[in-house]
Design a protein around this motif. Structure first.
Motif, mmCIF file in Angstrom:
data_model
loop_
_atom_site.group_PDB
_atom_site.id
_atom_site.type_symbol
_atom_site.label_atom_id
_atom_site.label_comp_id
_atom_site.label_asym_id
_atom_site.label_seq_id
_atom_site.Cartn_x
_atom_site.Cartn_y
_atom_site.Cartn_z
ATOM 1 N N ASN A 298 0.682 8.857 7.455
ATOM 2 C CA ASN A 298 1.854 8.551 8.284
ATOM 3 C C ASN A 298 1.652 7.254 9.061
ATOM 4 O OD1 ASN A 298 3.392 10.758 7.491
ATOM 5 N ND2 ASN A 298 2.640 12.053 9.142
ATOM 6 N N LEU A 299 0.462 7.068 9.619
ATOM 7 C CA LEU A 299 0.184 5.836 10.357
ATOM 8 C C LEU A 299 0.216 4.623 9.434
ATOM 9 C CD1 LEU A 299 -2.686 6.928 12.782
ATOM 10 C CD2 LEU A 299 -0.355 6.251 13.389
ATOM 11 N N GLU A 300 -0.343 4.776 8.237
ATOM 12 C CA GLU A 300 -0.321 3.662 7.280
ATOM 13 C C GLU A 300 1.104 3.307 6.885
ATOM 14 O OE1 GLU A 300 -2.887 5.051 4.149
ATOM 15 O OE2 GLU A 300 -4.664 4.203 5.100
ATOM 16 N N GLN A 301 1.945 4.320 6.671
ATOM 17 C CA GLN A 301 3.343 4.063 6.312
ATOM 18 C C GLN A 301 4.070 3.350 7.439
ATOM 19 O OE1 GLN A 301 4.928 7.879 5.137
ATOM 20 N NE2 GLN A 301 4.432 7.526 2.982
ATOM 21 N N GLU A 302 3.832 3.785 8.674
ATOM 22 C CA GLU A 302 4.473 3.142 9.822
ATOM 23 C C GLU A 302 3.997 1.697 9.964
ATOM 24 O OE1 GLU A 302 6.962 3.941 11.987
ATOM 25 O OE2 GLU A 302 7.269 5.567 10.552
ATOM 26 N N ASP A 303 2.694 1.474 9.757
ATOM 27 C CA ASP A 303 2.149 0.124 9.839
ATOM 28 C C ASP A 303 2.759 -0.769 8.763
ATOM 29 O OD1 ASP A 303 0.223 -1.857 10.903
ATOM 30 O OD2 ASP A 303 -0.682 -1.663 8.901
ATOM 31 N N LEU A 304 2.822 -0.263 7.538
ATOM 32 C CA LEU A 304 3.413 -1.040 6.443
ATOM 33 C C LEU A 304 4.880 -1.340 6.731
ATOM 34 C CD1 LEU A 304 3.396 -2.377 3.695
ATOM 35 C CD2 LEU A 304 3.740 -0.130 2.659
ATOM 36 N N ARG A 305 5.618 -0.354 7.206
ATOM 37 C CA ARG A 305 7.031 -0.559 7.535
ATOM 38 C C ARG A 305 7.179 -1.669 8.585
ATOM 39 N NH1 ARG A 305 8.341 4.484 8.550
ATOM 40 N NH2 ARG A 305 8.896 4.862 6.396
#
Length: 85
Positions: free
Chosen positions: A7-14
């Motif tokens: 979830n953190l990686e997805q938020e960072d990528l977004r």
């Protein structure tokens, strides 16, 4: 279901994608958001995007290609480098 790290990686990528898109002209960033479904919905066809923007599908394709070229060559890759490996 994705775990907390995913979830953190997805938020960072977004966030990094939004930063990169914000460097483009508005029309180009809008086209990329619609082509790749980054606006929270499904990806749209060139014709659907053209209808929304009152331009031809060919012009949509040109804007898409220009935006991708700019992102590949004219932007610092640090923004997205961690995700390009």
């Amino acid at each position: 279901a994705p775990g907390p790290v995913e979830n953190l990686e997805q938020e960072d990528l977004r966030g990094r994608l939004e930063l990169a898109l914000s460097e483009l002209p508005v029309r180009q960033s809008d086209v990329l958001r619609w082509v790749f479904g980054l606006h929270g919905n499904e990806a749209l066809t060139l014709k659907e995007i053209g209808d929304r923007m009152d331009i031809t599908p060919e012009r949509v394709r040109q804007l898409r290609d220009e935006a991708i070229k700019t992102m590949r060559t004219g932007m610092p890759l640090d923004t997205l480098k961690v995700y390009l490996n």
